[in-house]
Design a protein around this motif. Structure first.
Motif, PDB file in Angstrom:
ATOM      1  N   HIS A 120      38.679  47.051  43.252  1.00 15.43           N
ATOM      2  CA  HIS A 120      39.082  48.214  42.350  1.00 15.43           C
ATOM      3  C   HIS A 120      39.344  49.572  42.705  1.00 15.43           C
ATOM      4  O   HIS A 120      39.997  50.332  42.185  1.00 15.43           O
ATOM      5  N   SER A 152      40.509  51.350  36.014  1.00 22.25           N
ATOM      6  CA  SER A 152      39.712  50.695  36.774  1.00 22.25           C
ATOM      7  C   SER A 152      39.507  51.167  38.122  1.00 22.25           C
ATOM      8  O   SER A 152      38.218  51.078  38.427  1.00 22.25           O
ATOM      9  N   GLU A 153      40.412  51.977  38.574  1.00 24.65           N
ATOM     10  CA  GLU A 153      40.019  52.658  39.959  1.00 24.65           C
ATOM     11  C   GLU A 153      38.966  53.589  39.634  1.00 24.65           C
ATOM     12  O   GLU A 153      37.938  53.615  40.545  1.00 24.65           O
ATOM     13  N   ALA A 208      35.658  52.387  39.180  1.00 17.23           N
ATOM     14  CA  ALA A 208      35.128  51.780  40.237  1.00 17.23           C
ATOM     15  C   ALA A 208      34.303  52.781  41.308  1.00 17.23           C
ATOM     16  O   ALA A 208      33.143  52.572  41.668  1.00 17.23           O
ATOM     17  N   SER A 264      44.244  43.011  43.526  1.00 14.62           N
ATOM     18  CA  SER A 264      43.226  43.659  42.221  1.00 14.62           C
ATOM     19  C   SER A 264      42.045  43.050  42.091  1.00 14.62           C
ATOM     20  O   SER A 264      41.626  43.061  41.098  1.00 14.62           O
ATOM     21  N   PRO A 295      40.599  41.459  37.607  1.00 12.96           N
ATOM     22  CA  PRO A 295      41.610  42.173  37.081  1.00 12.96           C
ATOM     23  C   PRO A 295      41.474  42.178  35.515  1.00 12.96           C
ATOM     24  O   PRO A 295      42.581  41.768  34.767  1.00 12.96           O
ATOM     25  N   TRP A 315      48.339  42.853  36.611  1.00 12.82           N
ATOM     26  CA  TRP A 315      47.768  43.551  35.182  1.00 12.82           C
ATOM     27  C   TRP A 315      48.798  43.197  34.269  1.00 12.82           C
ATOM     28  O   TRP A 315      50.054  43.280  34.260  1.00 12.82           O
TER      29      TRP A 315
END
Length: 385
Positions: A242, A147-148, A151, A239, A259, A197
């Motif tokens: 991201h 996800s990071e 992003a 969260s 999330p 998460w």
């Protein structure tokens, strides 16, 4: 045109969600792979009807072959079966295999696909240079699923021009604000109690030590060709953001969303297009606050260790990753205490001499040596002693 997809590691959290996303998009599944979970394999054989199903465990693979006889699905099994699944020609390969085990299937896929959607950060940590080089030589797109990194990929939008800094957000894991003393005897169940998460065990423990964020720093280095010193980590418990990209004019772009990993999975499949997804829409009116904090690298030194490995280069990230995998597995089996995950990893990094890696074979040998060293070092921390 209907796209074809291989899903490596379909039984894990990212793998099952990937299968659901692929089915929702109407893509054709050519191959799936599992390590041992043949019940999940049977579910997705029925659900997405792959042409090939690979099982790393030979005896379980044989059992599955008997169970699905007559289905038309080819079952392959035994060590290296995931690489067989990766060799099925497909438009996209999703690598959702957990840990270093994902490296060889990832490398295999780079000769049989036009896009590798990579959720396996350990592959890039240990062998990022070789993955990037092979992908470039074969004209394969590397699209992040984390996800990071998704992003950041979305914020950069195809160009890293004028980027000043990458800002990776971090939930802080299960033990945010805990002291070193409080961490001495924490349980596995408490380490797996992630605030936002729902993930697999290994990655959730890595989140609790902050090693996961350290691995992500190294992953980002390779994905976006930026040094570690230009990658920051900020604690963001909610969260919702991201990750972020700061540009040279001090403008900061952020990607927000619920999330829900199904969004970054889908974007890795549909890029550069967007379409309606299974992920929950973000209701800004229900978000009362977005908070940010600095990581506590004294209490959680694994993040600092990862930065050191990133700056050192050579075999250091591979050694660190291998030792961490060994230590996390031992903690999850109840053989060591939570703080000993770092202690064993740190001691292994110190014990294995620095060297440069010239090939994927070097990476494989480095990982094996580091894992053996970590296993030996861990004996002095064993709760059985």
């Amino acid at each position: 045109m209907i796209k074809s997809v291989n899903i490596l590691g379909v039984s894990g959290s990212i793998g099952t969600q990937s299968a659901d996303v692929v089915k929702n998009l109407g893509y054709r599944v050519r191959a799936i792979s599992v390590s041992k979970n043949i019940e999940i394999a049977k579910k997705y054989i029925a659900d997405v009807r792959p042409e090939i199903c690979a099982v790393e465990d030979e005896s379980l693979g044989q059992a599955l072959e008997n169970d699905v006889f007559g289905s038309g699905v080819k079952i392959v099994y035994g060590q290296g079966a995931s690489s067989v699944a990766a060799s099925a020609d497909a438009d996209i390969c999703i690598n959702a295999i957990s840990g270093f085990a994902g490296l060889l299937p990832a490398m295999t896929s780079l000769y049989h696909t036009s896009r590798l959607a990579i959720a396996n950060k350990e592959t890039l940590v240990a062998a990022g240079f070789f993955v990037k080089k092979t992908a470039k030589e074969n004209g394969v797109e590397l699209i992040p699923v984390d996800s990071e990194h998704s992003a950041i990929f979305q914020c950069i939008n195809g160009s890293g021009k004028d980027v000043k800094r990458l800002i990776l957000t971090c939930s802080g894991g299960a033990f945010y604000k805990k002291t070193r003393e409080e961490l001495q005897n924490v349980s596995l169940s408490s380490a797996l109690d992630h605030p936002t998460w729902n993930m697999g065990g290994k990655i959730t423990v890595d989140c609790a030590t902050l090693m996961n964020k350290g691995l992500e720093v190294i992953e980002a280095m390779h994905l976006f060709d930026i040094p570690a010193d230009k990658i920051s980590v900020v604690i963001h418990r909610e969260s919702i953001i991201h990750s972020m990209v700061e540009y040279v004019d001090n403008a900061v772009l952020a990607q927000l969303g619920s999330p829900d990993m199904r969004l970054p999975i889908q974007y890795a499949l549909t890029y550069p297009d967007r379409t309606a997804s299974l992920s929950e829409p973000l209701d800004l009116t229900k978000i009362k606050s977005l908070t940010f904090d600095t990581p506590d690298i004294v209490t959680f030194p694994s993040l600092a260790l990862a930065y050191d490995a990133a700056r050192t280069g050579g075999n250091a990230p591979c050694v660190m990753n291998a030792a961490n995998e060994v230590a996390v597995e031992k903690f999850m089996r109840g053989e060591i205490r939570f703080p000993d995950i770092y202690n064993i990893t740190r001691a292994t990094v110190d014990a294995v001499p620095f060297s440069k890696l010239s090939s994927v074979d070097d990476v494989l040998m480095c990982h094996k040596k580091a894992a053996e060293t970590a296993d030996e070092i861990s004996k002095s921390y064993s709760l059985a002693e």
